[in-house]
Design an enzyme around this catalytic site. Structure first.
Site, PDB file in Angstrom:
ATOM      1  N   ASP A 267       0.870  -1.166   0.000  1.00  0.00           N
ATOM      2  CA  ASP A 267       0.000   0.000   0.000  1.00  0.00           C
ATOM      3  C   ASP A 267       0.915   1.226   0.000  1.00  0.00           C
ATOM      4  OD1 ASP A 267      -3.234   0.583   1.556  1.00  0.00           O
ATOM      5  OD2 ASP A 267      -2.095   1.767   0.124  1.00  0.00           O
TER       6      ASP A 267
HETATM    7  C1  GLC Z   1      -4.288   4.377  -0.147  1.00  0.00           C
HETATM    8  C2  GLC Z   1      -5.216   3.232   0.223  1.00  0.00           C
HETATM    9  C3  GLC Z   1      -5.323   2.175  -0.833  1.00  0.00           C
HETATM   10  C4  GLC Z   1      -5.167   2.810  -2.199  1.00  0.00           C
HETATM   11  C5  GLC Z   1      -3.731   3.297  -2.295  1.00  0.00           C
HETATM   12  C6  GLC Z   1      -3.467   4.023  -3.625  1.00  0.00           C
HETATM   13  O1  GLC Z   1      -3.566   4.792   0.974  1.00  0.00           O
HETATM   14  O2  GLC Z   1      -4.959   2.578   1.466  1.00  0.00           O
HETATM   15  O3  GLC Z   1      -6.618   1.561  -0.677  1.00  0.00           O
HETATM   16  O4  GLC Z   1      -5.415   1.854  -3.214  1.00  0.00           O
HETATM   17  O5  GLC Z   1      -3.383   4.165  -1.218  1.00  0.00           O
HETATM   18  O6  GLC Z   1      -4.219   5.186  -3.685  1.00  0.00           O
END
Ligand code: GLC
Length: 719
Positions: A267
């Site tokens: 993430d």
């Molecule tokens: C965010 C979220 C995730 C998302 C990623 C990209 O922090 O936790 O769900 O897909 O970053 O935006």
């Protein structure tokens, strides 16, 4: 390209080129690469250099056919080996046409429409140049304080698994190589992100492995079994180790036990965040732990790019780990047909016709109608045609009804409730805002009171702002904001019938509105056509059919409260409220305010006798359950008949109820239908203390009804 060509390609790649494939950065960093002024701020802080940007293998968050085409063409000109960029984005409940939030979609119990919403989102995203969506999010939730409950389909593993599969089918279709209108899906967040302590985002998750496997893992597994191409590591720790560096979770369960060989992406900065967790010394250690756990792509931080070369030289990291990660990424690019056609479905001409088309908006409308839930109705809804209506509340105006993660949806494009009701009621409608989300001026109140006085019925349009849920949107007080409760209290003094429509991203503590209003319609964040859908439900052109997939607690003090809990050794007998030494509160009932599966309709349904084919069943002889349901009203309606079971005694304690089937039926006035369920031995399996997943002989109860509480019961024995 075939497997051999890919492995040959990897042989030709330098170590730096391989490692660059493992980095994903946001589009602005790419778009600014020719302008040195862009190499400032976050990039320097993040330690990201211009050549990292230039070489990185995938892009986060860019869409727009022309922009994607320009960047891809620019990138391909410089790509020594012709390896195209992957474009990924958060298309969670729609791209330009925004559907109700996933928690609302879950409450539709309509898997076909859920799949269709994903297919439409894929069609709009792919023509705009996106290849992968960071969806479905299937984290099981039991704590409405957590802002991201809006993003999941609820508290039940069985239902979440069915929705996970439906979303993956919708996004990916059956042939990603050929079907340029689809996306690769990326199930998230692995694992158990929804179990953050205190409902506080990014907080610690700690539970037994058995609990994890029984409740939290099934929906991720279902998505992968449905062919989901990618999976995303979650921010949280799992049994003390952040998911992004958790070998047991990633190499042990995901790769070895489940055999998943697709791409695992971190993430946002979750690899570097292992330092803050206290699970990595520094970026180098974070890179080591993450690559050892098998995380293929690092999102938004350069730990891999900065430290893997050294880690390989020092022998701490085998280059084989890099090669396996690069191979998975090239395989995904290949599955999407990017080597043959790096631009894939991006098409500036088609984009304007496909995005936000009437057909897509119609689907968003249909889903918004089916996702709304009638929570209470003392004969105030549907509105009487002759009534003069006052629409009052912050959501009568221009509040955002798209909700969090609404991609490139434009909130001004959404059909607002006020405009939609005006269209339907004409001069019989007057509108007053009454208050803001959490502010009220004397003038606003005075105007609202005046407006209400001249009306026969009041429709309240209340709720949370879009930013009060979603990522980073955890709340300790889950009531409606005070200003809105004040408005309700004042309007109540007029003694007129009141219906409340709620726009919110989580189950709320409904004190201050459920008792005061004569009817309550839960609209969630209903998306681009939300106002039209809610207006049609209010005037009776549509009939509510949604059913809760997450319990509404009495108060936040009761959280976590969910339907599939255990009996305890001292269950409270609701008929003996005086008992002290039982599992209870002295200041609240044990039951949630509104249970899982609950929802009303303008129709009324009657359940006949519950019949079962036998009182014994076995793996060889499944049990047939049937029940007839009659529409005893003058309105056609949809009923979601639900089947729950209870394993009365297990090797470990078993839930009081577990959803094991449901069927949505449409009934004309007076019409009856017989609904049949088959209970198989597989449905009765669970994780034992040794983690074996089997069923036990013994007695079981069956519950069938319109929700998890009001059910008919029968029993059987598994032999
Ligand atoms: C965010 C979220 C995730 C998302 C990623 C990209 O922090 O936790 O769900 O897909 O970053 O935006």
């Amino acid at each position: 390209m075939d497997q051999k060509q890919m492995t040959d390609l990897i042989q030709q790649m330098t170590l730096e080129e391989k490692i660059a494939q493992l980095l994903q950065l946001t589009a602005n960093l790419h778009e600014g690469t020719d302008d040195q002024s862009q190499i400032t701020g976050p990039m320097e802080e993040m330690g990201i250099t211009e050549e990292m940007v230039r070489a990185s293998g995938s892009v986060l968050g860019l869409s727009g056919a022309s922009s994607v085409i320009a960047l891809q063409q620019e990138y391909m000109k410089k790509s020594r080996l012709g390896i195209p960029l992957l474009f990924m984005a958060d298309v969670v409940h729609g791209f330009k046409t925004i559907f109700p939030i996933p928690l609302a979609i879950g409450c539709s119990w309509d898997l076909r429409l859920a799949e269709k919403s994903a297919e439409i989102a894929a069609r709009e995203s792919s023509v705009s140049g996106i290849h992968v969506t960071f969806a479905p999010m299937v984290d099981l939730v039991r704590d409405p304080r957590w802002g991201r409950v809006m993003e999941t389909t609820g508290e039940d593993p069985y239902l979440n698994s069915l929705f996970a599969r439906a979303f993956v089918r919708g996004y990916q279709g059956s042939n990603l190589q050929e079907d340029k209108e689809r996306l690769a899906a990326c199930v998230k967040h692995f694992a158990a992100y929804g179990a953050a302590e205190g409902g506080r985002d990014y907080n610690t998750v700690d539970m037994s492995e058995r609990q994890l496997r029984e409740y939290y893992l099934p929906a991720y597994k279902a998505a992968l079994d449905e062919g989901c191409e990618m999976i995303m590591a979650s921010f949280n720790t799992v049994d003390g180790i952040p998911a992004s560096g958790n070998e047991k979770l990633m190499r042990g369960i995901l790769r070895d036990e489940w055999g998943f060989d697709g791409v695992l992406i971190s993430d946002w900065a979750s690899i570097r965040e292992m330092i803050a967790h206290g699970a990595a010394e520094d970026d180098c250690d974070a890179a080591y732990r993450a690559i050892r756990a098998g995380v293929d792509i690092e999102m938004m931080t350069p730990c891999y790019v900065q430290h893997l070369p050294q880690l390989i030289k020092s022998g701490r990291v085998s280059e084989a780990w890099i090669d396996e990660a690069v191979l998975r990424i090239l395989q995904l690019k290949n599955k999407l047909g990017l080597f043959e056609n790096p631009l894939r479905g991006a098409d500036p001409e088609a984009e304007s016709e496909v995005l936000f088309s009437a057909e897509h908006r119609q689907a968003a409308y249909d889903l918004a109608v089916k996702s709304s839930i009638l929570l209470k109705n003392n004969d105030v809804l549907p509105l009487k045609p002759e009534s003069n209506v006052a629409l009052i509340g912050p959501f009568a105006g221009q509040e955002d009804i798209l909700g969090w993660w609404s991609c490139v949806g434009v909130k001004e494009d959404a059909v607002q409730l006020g405009a939609a009701l005006q269209e339907r009621l004409n001069h019989k409608l007057t509108i007053a805002e009454g208050c803001g989300i959490d502010t009220m001026t004397p003038q606003q109140l005075a105007q609202a009171m005046d407006t209400a006085r001249s009306a026969d019925v009041i429709v309240l349009a209340l709720g949370e702002s879009a930013a009060m849920s979603g990522e980073g949107g955890s709340r300790t007080d889950i009531k409606l904001p005070k200003a809105q409760l004040e408005l309700v209290k004042e309007l109540k003094k007029l003694g007129k019938p009141m219906a409340a429509v709620l726009f919110n991203g989580r189950p709320l503590d409904l004190h201050g509105v459920l008792g005061e209003a004569d009817a309550v319609l839960e609209a969630w964040f209903p998306g681009s056509e939300g106002g039209a859908a809610i207006a049609d439900l209010l005037v009776g052109k549509a009939n509510p059919s949604g059913r809760l997939t997450m319990s509404f607690p009495q108060t936040v003090g009761q959280v976590p409260v969910y339907y599939n809990g255990f009996n305890t050794g001292r269950p409270m007998d609701p008929s003996k409220t005086g008992e002290r030494y039982v599992s209870k509160y002295i200041d609240s009932p044990n039951e949630p305010l509104l249970p899982f599966g609950f929802g009303l309709s303008y129709s009324t349904f009657e359940y006949g006798q519950l019949s079962i084919s036998s009182h014994e069943m076995s793996a060889e002889k499944p049990l047939e359950v049937s029940i007839s349901v009659t529409n005893t009203s003058a309105r056609a309606g949809i009923e979601t008949v639900q089947l729950y079971i209870r394993d009365v005694c297990g090797e470990v304690v078993r839930p009081l109820r577990e959803l094991k089937g449901f069927e949505q039926i449409e009934l004309e006035p007076g019409e009856s239908k017989t609904v049949k369920f088959t209970i198989t031995e597989e449905l009765l399996r669970y994780h034992h203390s040794d983690l074996s997943f089997t069923s036990d002989p013994g007695s079981f109860h069956i519950f069938v009804g319109p929700n998890s509480r009001d059910t008919l019961q029968a029993s059987f024995t598994l032999i």
